[in-house]
Design an enzyme around this catalytic site. Structure first.
Site, PDB file in Angstrom:
ATOM      1  N   GLU A  91       0.819  -1.204   0.000  1.00 38.33           N
ATOM      2  CA  GLU A  91       0.000   0.000   0.000  1.00 38.33           C
ATOM      3  C   GLU A  91       0.852   1.252   0.000  1.00 38.33           C
ATOM      4  OE1 GLU A  91      -2.290   3.422   1.501  1.00 38.33           O
ATOM      5  OE2 GLU A  91      -0.511   2.463   2.399  1.00 38.33           O
ATOM      6  N   GLU A  92       1.975   1.235   0.711  1.00 42.02           N
ATOM      7  CA  GLU A  92       2.782   2.447   0.852  1.00 42.02           C
ATOM      8  C   GLU A  92       3.421   2.901  -0.457  1.00 42.02           C
ATOM      9  OE1 GLU A  92       2.640   4.357   3.196  1.00 42.02           O
ATOM     10  OE2 GLU A  92       2.098   3.238   4.998  1.00 42.02           O
TER      11      GLU A  92
END
Length: 385
Positions: free
Chosen positions: A223-224
């Site tokens: 996600e990052e």
């Protein structure tokens, strides 16, 4: 079924265990194994994608039109960009975070030959040597370096240890759990969300709760860096609620207490009906909440939609002070988020047509269009003479 009681000791214990596992994006195998084992302990049968994103299904009365709860196990970090002539390491960040928060961090460098400890320091790290130059140097990744705690004072000596370009750098979380409920640590985004999801699952298992449709519990690993839920959503899923951090900062409406329900982020508004349902559940179940909009923020919901998944998405958040820095949250928010999740997954399915990917206009949703009722005279004005 109303919101379920959350075991905050279990929630805190899971958060401590998750924070103890390094998991910068790209180096998540260990935390994937941990979460998988915990899901199995809770009675689910998790499966993994090729790279390690996790899906575990809580069986409901119907499989089609399923709901999903998604969190991410990966965190910010760094990689070695260059081994410098002085034996120290130039870095590039993993994810979007400021080098201001990297200065002074203790880290672990993961290499092919094993791990090493070290510190991220500004290039001018000693006031005794540089005087005011320490305060005058710019902030940025070009102005810091990683000092390995090893006998390596030249490029050749560092490379001989096995440290090389591309090695992963995990930043120590340094967590503190305070008696007043505050939790201070790096990487609460989104390990606090993972802990909240596990606590909600534990409550559902304890109460042997029934759900109207299957609930897919998703744990993503990138996600990052913007990939997130792009490749883990299956056709049965009609709606997905993301758990992630909210930003408590000037100009924002998030709070470190209760649930923050996001109305939009930089990718656009969240689904009107799913978001409205979450707000209604908070009101019905007496869960403290507030709404917010995030202009410089995106989550797993965005990556799922950008990948082409036609699902309803929403975002519920625990307010974080100093997000992507040395973060602070409160247990009240984590408990509230978990409570809302239990209320949501056990609540009735209102939009029946969502069980089909494509259907006719019959049963399609409606948004209010009528004018709101208003007082005939502003209360602040005096009675006419």
């Amino acid at each position: 079924m109303p919101r379920l009681k959350i075991d905050v000791d279990y929630l805190a214990g899971q958060l401590k265990a998750l924070l103890a596992i390094d998991s910068p994006t790209g180096y998540t195998d260990t935390i994937v194994r941990y979460v998988t084992e915990e899901l199995e302990r809770l009675g689910l049968e998790p499966v993994l994608t090729r790279r390690g994103a996790i899906r575990a299904i809580w069986r409901g009365a119907r499989r089609r039109g399923a709901r999903a709860i998604v969190t991410h196990v990966d965190t910010l970090g760094a990689q070695v960009k260059r081994v410098k002539e002085n034996g120290r390491l130039e870095l590039v960040p993993i994810g979007h975070w400021s080098a201001r928060f990297a200065e002074g961090a203790r880290v672990t460098i993961y290499t092919e030959k094993g791990s090493f400890r070290g510190s991220i320091l500004p290039l001018k790290a000693s006031g005794h040597a540089f005087n005011e130059g320490v305060d005058e140097q710019p902030v940025g990744w070009d102005h810091v370096e990683l000092r390995p705690d090893a006998l390596a004072f030249s490029r050749s000596e560092t490379i001989a240890l096995g440290i090389d370009v591309g090695d992963y750098v995990a930043i120590d979380p340094q967590p503190e759990f305070l008696d007043n409920g505050f939790i201070v640590s790096r990487h609460l985004d989104d390990k606090a969300g993972v802990a909240s999801a596990l606590a909600a699952l534990q409550a559902l298992r304890r109460e042997e709760a029934e759900t109207p449709v299957d609930t897919h519990w998703l744990f993503t690993i990138s996600e990052e860096v913007g990939v997130g839920a792009a490749a883990i959503v299956t056709p049965e899923i009609a709606s997905m609620v993301t758990i992630d951090n909210g930003t408590t900062a000037p100009g924002q409406n998030s709070s470190e207490f209760g649930v923050t329900i996001a109305m939009a982020d930089q990718s656009g508004p969240f689904d009107y009906h799913t978001t409205r349902k979450l707000v209604d559940l908070c009101r019905e179940e007496d869960i403290r909440f507030q709404k917010d909009i995030f202009r410089h923020y995106r989550s797993d919901s965005a990556s799922a939609l950008e990948a082409g998944h036609d699902i309803r998405t929403a975002l519920i958040a625990f307010g974080v002070d100093a997000s992507h820095g040395y973060e602070r949250i409160h247990m009240h928010a984590l408990r509230s988020v978990a409570e809302l999740v239990t209320a949501y997954v056990t609540s009735p399915l209102e939009i029946e047509r969502d069980v089909e990917e494509i259907s006719a206009i019959e049963g399609f949703t409606e948004q209010p269009t009528q004018a709101a009722k208003q007082p005939t005279r502003p209360r602040s004005l005096p009675e006419p003479p």
